[in-house]
Design a protein around this motif. Structure first.
Motif, PDB file in Angstrom:
ATOM      1  N   VAL A   1       0.866  -1.183   0.000  1.00 27.64           N
ATOM      2  CA  VAL A   1       0.000   0.000   0.000  1.00 27.64           C
ATOM      3  C   VAL A   1       0.903   1.234   0.000  1.00 27.64           C
ATOM      4  CG1 VAL A   1      -1.778   1.277   1.264  1.00 27.64           C
ATOM      5  CG2 VAL A   1      -1.823  -1.234   1.241  1.00 27.64           C
ATOM      6  N   LYS A   2       0.690   2.103  -0.957  1.00 27.02           N
ATOM      7  CA  LYS A   2       1.531   3.299  -1.104  1.00 27.02           C
ATOM      8  C   LYS A   2       1.419   4.216   0.113  1.00 27.02           C
ATOM      9  CE  LYS A   2       2.940   2.442  -5.303  1.00 27.02           C
ATOM     10  NZ  LYS A   2       4.308   2.099  -5.552  1.00 27.02           N
TER      11      LYS A   2
ATOM     12  N   PRO B   1      -1.065   6.083  13.383  1.00 27.30           N
ATOM     13  CA  PRO B   1       0.256   5.668  13.839  1.00 27.30           C
ATOM     14  C   PRO B   1       0.920   6.773  14.667  1.00 27.30           C
ATOM     15  CG  PRO B   1       0.097   5.586  11.439  1.00 27.30           C
ATOM     16  CD  PRO B   1      -1.175   6.127  11.952  1.00 27.30           C
ATOM     17  N   GLN B   2       1.689   6.348  15.660  1.00 29.16           N
ATOM     18  CA  GLN B   2       2.422   7.321  16.459  1.00 29.16           C
ATOM     19  C   GLN B   2       3.497   7.959  15.597  1.00 29.16           C
ATOM     20  OE1 GLN B   2       4.022   5.355  19.882  1.00 29.16           O
ATOM     21  NE2 GLN B   2       2.023   4.870  20.718  1.00 29.16           N
ATOM     22  N   LYS B   3       3.986   9.089  16.073  1.00 35.79           N
ATOM     23  CA  LYS B   3       5.090   9.746  15.377  1.00 35.79           C
ATOM     24  C   LYS B   3       6.280   9.836  16.316  1.00 35.79           C
ATOM     25  CE  LYS B   3       2.187  12.234  12.167  1.00 35.79           C
ATOM     26  NZ  LYS B   3       1.787  13.512  11.602  1.00 35.79           N
ATOM     27  N   ASP B   4       7.477   9.660  15.752  1.00 35.20           N
ATOM     28  CA  ASP B   4       8.670   9.765  16.577  1.00 35.20           C
ATOM     29  C   ASP B   4       9.034  11.235  16.792  1.00 35.20           C
ATOM     30  OD1 ASP B   4       9.928  10.628  14.234  1.00 35.20           O
ATOM     31  OD2 ASP B   4      11.118   8.805  13.976  1.00 35.20           O
ATOM     32  N   ILE B   5      10.127  11.479  17.457  1.00 35.71           N
ATOM     33  CA  ILE B   5      10.533  12.848  17.773  1.00 35.71           C
ATOM     34  C   ILE B   5      10.689  13.692  16.512  1.00 35.71           C
ATOM     35  CG2 ILE B   5      12.402  14.239  18.769  1.00 35.71           C
ATOM     36  CD1 ILE B   5      12.812  11.975  20.797  1.00 35.71           C
ATOM     37  N   GLY B   6      11.145  13.065  15.443  1.00 37.50           N
ATOM     38  CA  GLY B   6      11.327  13.773  14.172  1.00 37.50           C
ATOM     39  C   GLY B   6      10.045  13.933  13.368  1.00 37.50           C
ATOM     40  N   GLY B   7       8.927  13.399  13.874  1.00 40.06           N
ATOM     41  CA  GLY B   7       7.648  13.521  13.178  1.00 40.06           C
ATOM     42  C   GLY B   7       7.366  12.410  12.185  1.00 40.06           C
ATOM     43  N   LYS B   8       8.235  11.405  12.118  1.00 40.13           N
ATOM     44  CA  LYS B   8       8.014  10.285  11.199  1.00 40.13           C
ATOM     45  C   LYS B   8       7.023   9.302  11.814  1.00 40.13           C
ATOM     46  CE  LYS B   8      12.575  10.500   9.138  1.00 40.13           C
ATOM     47  NZ  LYS B   8      13.825   9.777   8.878  1.00 40.13           N
ATOM     48  N   ARG B   9       6.159   8.780  10.960  1.00 40.01           N
ATOM     49  CA  ARG B   9       5.155   7.816  11.411  1.00 40.01           C
ATOM     50  C   ARG B   9       5.818   6.495  11.782  1.00 40.01           C
ATOM     51  NH1 ARG B   9       3.001  11.195   7.843  1.00 40.01           N
ATOM     52  NH2 ARG B   9       0.808  11.774   8.044  1.00 40.01           N
ATOM     53  N   ILE B  10       5.346   5.937  12.892  1.00 35.91           N
ATOM     54  CA  ILE B  10       5.822   4.642  13.360  1.00 35.91           C
ATOM     55  C   ILE B  10       4.597   3.735  13.520  1.00 35.91           C
ATOM     56  CG2 ILE B  10       7.008   3.424  15.223  1.00 35.91           C
ATOM     57  CD1 ILE B  10       8.834   5.305  13.704  1.00 35.91           C
ATOM     58  N   TYR B  11       4.576   2.636  12.774  1.00 33.81           N
ATOM     59  CA  TYR B  11       3.423   1.735  12.753  1.00 33.81           C
ATOM     60  C   TYR B  11       3.652   0.524  13.649  1.00 33.81           C
ATOM     61  CZ  TYR B  11       1.767   4.346   8.701  1.00 33.81           C
ATOM     62  OH  TYR B  11       1.323   5.331   7.869  1.00 33.81           O
ATOM     63  N   SER B  12       2.659   0.214  14.470  1.00 34.67           N
ATOM     64  CA  SER B  12       2.698  -0.983  15.317  1.00 34.67           C
ATOM     65  C   SER B  12       2.193  -2.177  14.509  1.00 34.67           C
ATOM     66  CB  SER B  12       1.806  -0.780  16.544  1.00 34.67           C
ATOM     67  OG  SER B  12       0.440  -0.733  16.144  1.00 34.67           O
ATOM     68  N   ASP B  13       2.352  -3.365  15.078  1.00 30.91           N
ATOM     69  CA  ASP B  13       1.837  -4.579  14.425  1.00 30.91           C
ATOM     70  C   ASP B  13       0.323  -4.493  14.239  1.00 30.91           C
ATOM     71  OD1 ASP B  13       4.379  -5.651  14.273  1.00 30.91           O
ATOM     72  OD2 ASP B  13       4.165  -6.871  16.072  1.00 30.91           O
ATOM     73  N   ARG B  14      -0.377  -3.938  15.219  1.00 27.52           N
ATOM     74  CA  ARG B  14      -1.837  -3.789  15.122  1.00 27.52           C
ATOM     75  C   ARG B  14      -2.212  -2.913  13.934  1.00 27.52           C
ATOM     76  NH1 ARG B  14      -6.129  -0.904  15.659  1.00 27.52           N
ATOM     77  NH2 ARG B  14      -5.315   1.060  16.339  1.00 27.52           N
ATOM     78  N   GLU B  15      -1.474  -1.831  13.736  1.00 27.64           N
ATOM     79  CA  GLU B  15      -1.776  -0.934  12.620  1.00 27.64           C
ATOM     80  C   GLU B  15      -1.454  -1.587  11.280  1.00 27.64           C
ATOM     81  OE1 GLU B  15       0.540   1.948  14.490  1.00 27.64           O
ATOM     82  OE2 GLU B  15      -1.177   3.040  15.304  1.00 27.64           O
ATOM     83  N   ILE B  16      -0.413  -2.412  11.240  1.00 25.03           N
ATOM     84  CA  ILE B  16      -0.090  -3.131  10.005  1.00 25.03           C
ATOM     85  C   ILE B  16      -1.196  -4.140   9.699  1.00 25.03           C
ATOM     86  CG2 ILE B  16       1.538  -4.721   8.916  1.00 25.03           C
ATOM     87  CD1 ILE B  16       3.762  -3.233  10.518  1.00 25.03           C
ATOM     88  N   GLU B  17      -1.712  -4.801  10.730  1.00 26.16           N
ATOM     89  CA  GLU B  17      -2.837  -5.726  10.529  1.00 26.16           C
ATOM     90  C   GLU B  17      -4.058  -4.983  10.007  1.00 26.16           C
ATOM     91  OE1 GLU B  17      -3.503  -7.782  14.225  1.00 26.16           O
ATOM     92  OE2 GLU B  17      -1.503  -8.649  14.205  1.00 26.16           O
ATOM     93  N   LEU B  18      -4.292  -3.775  10.511  1.00 22.75           N
ATOM     94  CA  LEU B  18      -5.411  -2.963  10.043  1.00 22.75           C
ATOM     95  C   LEU B  18      -5.218  -2.582   8.574  1.00 22.75           C
ATOM     96  CD1 LEU B  18      -8.071  -1.515  10.586  1.00 22.75           C
ATOM     97  CD2 LEU B  18      -6.759   0.388  11.530  1.00 22.75           C
ATOM     98  N   VAL B  19      -4.003  -2.238   8.191  1.00 21.67           N
ATOM     99  CA  VAL B  19      -3.707  -1.922   6.784  1.00 21.67           C
ATOM    100  C   VAL B  19      -4.020  -3.131   5.913  1.00 21.67           C
ATOM    101  CG1 VAL B  19      -1.852  -1.413   5.141  1.00 21.67           C
ATOM    102  CG2 VAL B  19      -1.997  -0.137   7.287  1.00 21.67           C
ATOM    103  N   MET B  20      -3.597  -4.300   6.357  1.00 16.02           N
ATOM    104  CA  MET B  20      -3.857  -5.515   5.572  1.00 16.02           C
ATOM    105  C   MET B  20      -5.356  -5.799   5.486  1.00 16.02           C
ATOM    106  SD  MET B  20      -0.962  -6.375   4.435  1.00 16.02           S
ATOM    107  CE  MET B  20      -1.381  -7.937   3.707  1.00 16.02           C
ATOM    108  N   ARG B  21      -6.084  -5.566   6.562  1.00 13.83           N
ATOM    109  CA  ARG B  21      -7.547  -5.768   6.548  1.00 13.83           C
ATOM    110  C   ARG B  21      -8.205  -4.795   5.578  1.00 13.83           C
ATOM    111  NH1 ARG B  21     -11.951  -8.703   6.730  1.00 13.83           N
ATOM    112  NH2 ARG B  21     -13.628  -7.878   7.990  1.00 13.83           N
ATOM    113  N   LEU B  22      -7.797  -3.529   5.634  1.00 14.96           N
ATOM    114  CA  LEU B  22      -8.352  -2.528   4.712  1.00 14.96           C
ATOM    115  C   LEU B  22      -8.037  -2.886   3.273  1.00 14.96           C
ATOM    116  CD1 LEU B  22      -7.509   0.704   6.702  1.00 14.96           C
ATOM    117  CD2 LEU B  22      -9.797  -0.031   6.025  1.00 14.96           C
ATOM    118  N   LYS B  23      -6.816  -3.272   3.024  1.00 14.92           N
ATOM    119  CA  LYS B  23      -6.412  -3.653   1.662  1.00 14.92           C
ATOM    120  C   LYS B  23      -7.264  -4.821   1.167  1.00 14.92           C
ATOM    121  CE  LYS B  23      -2.504  -5.237  -1.057  1.00 14.92           C
ATOM    122  NZ  LYS B  23      -1.114  -5.638  -1.085  1.00 14.92           N
TER     123      LYS B  23
END
Length: 105
Positions: free
Chosen positions: A13-14, A30-52
């Motif tokens: 998924v793009k 997804p949470q963001k790190d100190i630099g503002g980059k998105r950090i995805y947990s396993d739960r969020e990756i599972e959600l992406v796969m479900r949506l896909k």
């Protein structure tokens, strides 16, 4: 924890689609790190796969997939409530059993 680039590679998924889904799917943030980059947990990756799956395989619209995710979430919450009630009942019955055993009828 994975970066958006890693999630894109894992799920196919793009990144721009992942960012869009954040705006329309409740609970997908997804949470963001100190630099503002998105950090995805396993739960969020599972959600992406479900949506896909819902969008690509089941041919849901994004709105339909969102509604299905919400419905799935409600079912999980309902099950959690039922499990809690059963656990409480089991505890009460165990206490009653030992009370009757100790004091008789």
């Amino acid at each position: 924890m994975r970066t958006i680039g890693e999630v894109e590679e894992i799920t196919g998924v793009k990144a721009h689609v992942l960012r869009y889904w954040e705006t329309v799917i409740p609970g997908f943030a997804p949470q963001k790190d100190i630099g503002g980059k998105r950090i995805y947990s396993d739960r969020e990756i599972e959600l992406v796969m479900r949506l896909k799956f819902l969008i690509e395989e089941k041919k849901f619209t994004i709105e339909g997939a969102r509604d299905q995710i919400i419905c799935d979430s409600d079912a999980v919450n309902d099950n959690a409530d039922i499990i809690k009630m059963i656990q409480d009942l089991r505890k009460d019955l165990t206490e009653l059993y030992f009370c009757v055993k100790k004091y008789g009828n």
